[in-house]
Design a protein around this motif. Structure first.
Motif, PDB file in Angstrom:
ATOM      1  N   PRO A  19       0.835  -1.214   0.000  1.00 30.36           N
ATOM      2  CA  PRO A  19       0.000   0.000   0.000  1.00 30.36           C
ATOM      3  C   PRO A  19       0.865   1.258   0.000  1.00 30.36           C
ATOM      4  O   PRO A  19       1.935   1.301   0.620  1.00 30.36           O
ATOM      5  CB  PRO A  19      -0.799  -0.117   1.303  1.00 30.36           C
ATOM      6  N   LEU A  20       0.405   2.277  -0.734  1.00 31.77           N
ATOM      7  CA  LEU A  20       1.136   3.536  -0.810  1.00 31.77           C
ATOM      8  C   LEU A  20       0.670   4.465   0.300  1.00 31.77           C
ATOM      9  O   LEU A  20      -0.527   4.617   0.537  1.00 31.77           O
ATOM     10  CB  LEU A  20       0.902   4.208  -2.163  1.00 31.77           C
ATOM     11  N   ARG A  48      -8.963   6.138  -8.775  1.00 24.16           N
ATOM     12  CA  ARG A  48      -9.716   4.982  -8.266  1.00 24.16           C
ATOM     13  C   ARG A  48      -9.224   3.676  -8.849  1.00 24.16           C
ATOM     14  O   ARG A  48      -9.394   2.612  -8.239  1.00 24.16           O
ATOM     15  CB  ARG A  48     -11.212   5.160  -8.541  1.00 24.16           C
ATOM     16  N   THR A  49      -8.605   3.717 -10.022  1.00 21.86           N
ATOM     17  CA  THR A  49      -8.094   2.466 -10.604  1.00 21.86           C
ATOM     18  C   THR A  49      -6.923   1.915  -9.801  1.00 21.86           C
ATOM     19  O   THR A  49      -6.524   0.766 -10.005  1.00 21.86           O
ATOM     20  CB  THR A  49      -7.659   2.660 -12.067  1.00 21.86           C
ATOM     21  N   GLY A  50      -6.355   2.718  -8.907  1.00 23.80           N
ATOM     22  CA  GLY A  50      -5.263   2.247  -8.061  1.00 23.80           C
ATOM     23  C   GLY A  50      -5.709   1.790  -6.690  1.00 23.80           C
ATOM     24  O   GLY A  50      -4.866   1.463  -5.847  1.00 23.80           O
ATOM     25  N   GLU A  51      -7.015   1.742  -6.436  1.00 24.90           N
ATOM     26  CA  GLU A  51      -7.544   1.341  -5.133  1.00 24.90           C
ATOM     27  C   GLU A  51      -7.993  -0.117  -5.147  1.00 24.90           C
ATOM     28  O   GLU A  51      -8.436  -0.637  -6.168  1.00 24.90           O
ATOM     29  CB  GLU A  51      -8.740   2.215  -4.752  1.00 24.90           C
ATOM     30  N   GLU A  79      -7.845   0.517   0.141  1.00 24.07           N
ATOM     31  CA  GLU A  79      -6.493   1.042   0.266  1.00 24.07           C
ATOM     32  C   GLU A  79      -5.975   1.480  -1.102  1.00 24.07           C
ATOM     33  O   GLU A  79      -6.362   0.941  -2.138  1.00 24.07           O
ATOM     34  CB  GLU A  79      -5.546   0.008   0.870  1.00 24.07           C
ATOM     35  N   GLN A  80      -5.065   2.445  -1.075  1.00 26.62           N
ATOM     36  CA  GLN A  80      -4.451   2.948  -2.309  1.00 26.62           C
ATOM     37  C   GLN A  80      -3.158   2.183  -2.551  1.00 26.62           C
ATOM     38  O   GLN A  80      -2.191   2.298  -1.801  1.00 26.62           O
ATOM     39  CB  GLN A  80      -4.157   4.447  -2.183  1.00 26.62           C
ATOM     40  N   ASN A  85      -0.494   2.696 -14.191  1.00 25.01           N
ATOM     41  CA  ASN A  85      -0.302   3.126 -12.813  1.00 25.01           C
ATOM     42  C   ASN A  85       1.083   2.742 -12.314  1.00 25.01           C
ATOM     43  O   ASN A  85       1.730   1.838 -12.854  1.00 25.01           O
ATOM     44  CB  ASN A  85      -1.354   2.482 -11.904  1.00 25.01           C
ATOM     45  N   LEU A  86       1.501   3.403 -11.249  1.00 31.39           N
ATOM     46  CA  LEU A  86       2.763   3.124 -10.580  1.00 31.39           C
ATOM     47  C   LEU A  86       2.486   2.499  -9.228  1.00 31.39           C
ATOM     48  O   LEU A  86       1.654   3.000  -8.464  1.00 31.39           O
ATOM     49  CB  LEU A  86       3.564   4.409 -10.383  1.00 31.39           C
ATOM     50  N   ALA A  87       3.172   1.407  -8.909  1.00 27.47           N
ATOM     51  CA  ALA A  87       2.986   0.731  -7.635  1.00 27.47           C
ATOM     52  C   ALA A  87       4.338   0.225  -7.132  1.00 27.47           C
ATOM     53  O   ALA A  87       5.296   0.091  -7.897  1.00 27.47           O
ATOM     54  CB  ALA A  87       2.012  -0.441  -7.777  1.00 27.47           C
TER      55      ALA A  87
END
Length: 461
Positions: free
Chosen positions: A143-144, A159-162, A166-167, A317-319
């Motif tokens: 989680p970020l 929202r696509t990163g949730e 959690e983000q 996205n970046l994770a």
């Protein structure tokens, strides 16, 4: 304006351990070229620095698809990070960009194989925004926390990163369907006008077919179905989704027949060779602007607008990998790459649509297409074009692109949010092909197969 994605009760599957399994899985990979700038193609062999058994390394490894941005702007951003320092004067840890494939499908399979193994090969993942649910649910992501300015991201993209409240990821770039047209060609104002026009679309057997077919469904009576967290029931799949695809099929056998051979590159070439209209992503604008066939001196011989009607909200996205040995530094790199300055450079110099309002001169309160304010690449970098060179695209042309992107974002919908997205996509587009080919995919078999795929069960029409 943010919300949590569909929960599965917070399940976390265990990860297989052991470095040997991963090395074995990679034994057939090609050797890599590991330069100081960090450009790596395909898979690392066991001598790769991050393959050390104890993962005791300070270097960061960023994995993503092939950099197709103009002037390789993603690579340039990694280079800028490597040249930068923290506020206290410490140099940033060196980062290397690992480019695995241009194909989204191959990116998914290759990156998933590594993170699923529990290996520490990667610190930062550049992921298609549909992967968040699968990767977060499986425990592949960390989680970020502490990312600045989350309210500056376009809410739908954020929202696509949730997942599960959690983000886990933040937008790197957004993608929306745009309509490119040659000068002198009037673009249709409504979706039905596109289908008989001979437009270049992406209908070959890859994720592009899923995207284009979903847009057809959403613009032909199936709006809101197979989108986001709301899962259609079997009756809706049978009575609303299938009929829309059946109405698309005659066009796929007629005016759109050539597009069944097209991915993104092929449709770009068809458009540059004379096809009057094309559906494609924002990055294509800058690629076309530098194509001699598509300009007359400084003047572009094409225009761009938002795709009529609804469009897929794509993007990357970046994770941070759950198994990064340097999670704090990795999170810092995510914040750098997703920051306003990086996003401006990614747009003006690279042609990728940014994930932040501020990168387009907007705010959450002032967000209309008419408010878009951007700068040309040279004014951001301080490096003007050389003698006799013309800056393409220029500020006016980038403003046109930015306004088209913002307009399309207002009509954009996410693809299904599910940990089983890859199973859904392969099943869905397999069924679509059978519908196009009149190969026995009736409404009942279609509905049953797609319903099963959303639960992760392999199925076919």
């Amino acid at each position: 304006m943010t919300g949590s994605s569909m929960s599965t009760g917070g399940r976390r599957r265990s990860l297989p351990g052991g470095r040997a399994a991963w090395i074995s899985a990679l034994c057939g990979a090609v050797l890599i070229l590991l330069a100081w700038l960090g450009i790596v193609v395909l898979w690392p062999d066991p001598s790769y620095p991050s393959m050390a058994a104890d993962c005791d390394r300070g270097e960061l490894f960023v994995v993503g698809g092939t950099d197709v941005s103009l002037k390789n702007q993603r690579r340039a951003l990694i280079r800028q990070w490597n040249e930068g320092r923290y506020a206290d004067g410490r140099p940033h840890p060196h980062a290397t960009l690992v480019e695995v494939s241009e194909s989204t499908d191959l990116q998914h399979s290759q990156i998933k194989a590594v993170v699923e193994s529990g290996g520490c090969a990667y610190d930062v993942l550049i992921m298609d925004n549909t992967w968040t649910a699968q990767f977060a649910d499986a425990g592949y992501l960390r989680p970020l926390e502490g990312i600045d300015g989350l309210d500056d991201f376009f809410p739908a993209a954020l929202r696509t990163g949730e997942w599960d409240g959690e983000q886990y990821a933040v937008p790197f770039n957004v993608d929306v369907g745009l309509l490119y047209h040659h000068e002198g060609v009037t673009p249709p104002a409504a979706w039905p006008g596109l289908l008989g026009s001979g437009i270049a679309m992406q209908l070959s057997d890859y994720e592009g077919l899923t995207v284009n077919a979903l847009e057809a469904v959403w613009n032909d009576g199936g709006g809101g179905l197979l989108s986001g967290e709301d899962r259609p029931d079997v009756e809706e799949l049978r009575d609303e989704v299938y009929p829309a695809l059946a109405r698309l099929a005659p066009h796929a056998r007629g005016s759109l027949a050539a597009s069944r051979r097209y991915g993104e590159r092929e449709s770009i070439e068809a458009f540059a060779s004379g096809t009057g209209l094309m559906r494609n992503w924002p990055y294509v604008f800058s690629a076309l602007a530098t194509e001699p066939r598509m300009r007359d001196g400084d003047r572009l011989r094409f225009g761009v607008a938002a795709l009529p009607g609804r469009t897929v909200l794509g993007g990357q996205n970046l994770a941070v990998s759950a198994h990064s040995p340097n999670p704090g530094d990795a999170a810092d790199l995510v914040e750098f790459l997703s920051g306003t300055r990086s996003q401006r450079l990614l747009f003006s110099c690279g042609g990728f649509a940014p994930g932040r309002y501020s990168a387009l001169g907007l705010t959450p309160e002032r967000d209309s297409p008419a408010d878009v304010r951007v700068r040309a690449c040279s004014s951001l970098t301080g490096e003007p074009p050389g003698p006799g060179e013309t800056e393409l695209p220029d500020r006016e042309q980038l403003t046109q692109l930015g306004r088209a992107v913002v307009t399309a974002l207002g009509r954009a919908e996410p693809r299904p949010v599910t940990p089983h997205y890859s199973t859904f996509s392969s099943t869905f587009r397999g069924c679509v092909q059978k519908i196009f080919d009149r190969a026995g995919a009736d409404a009942e078999s279609f509905a049953g197969a797609v319903d099963d795929s959303l639960d992760g069960r392999a199925a076919s029409c």
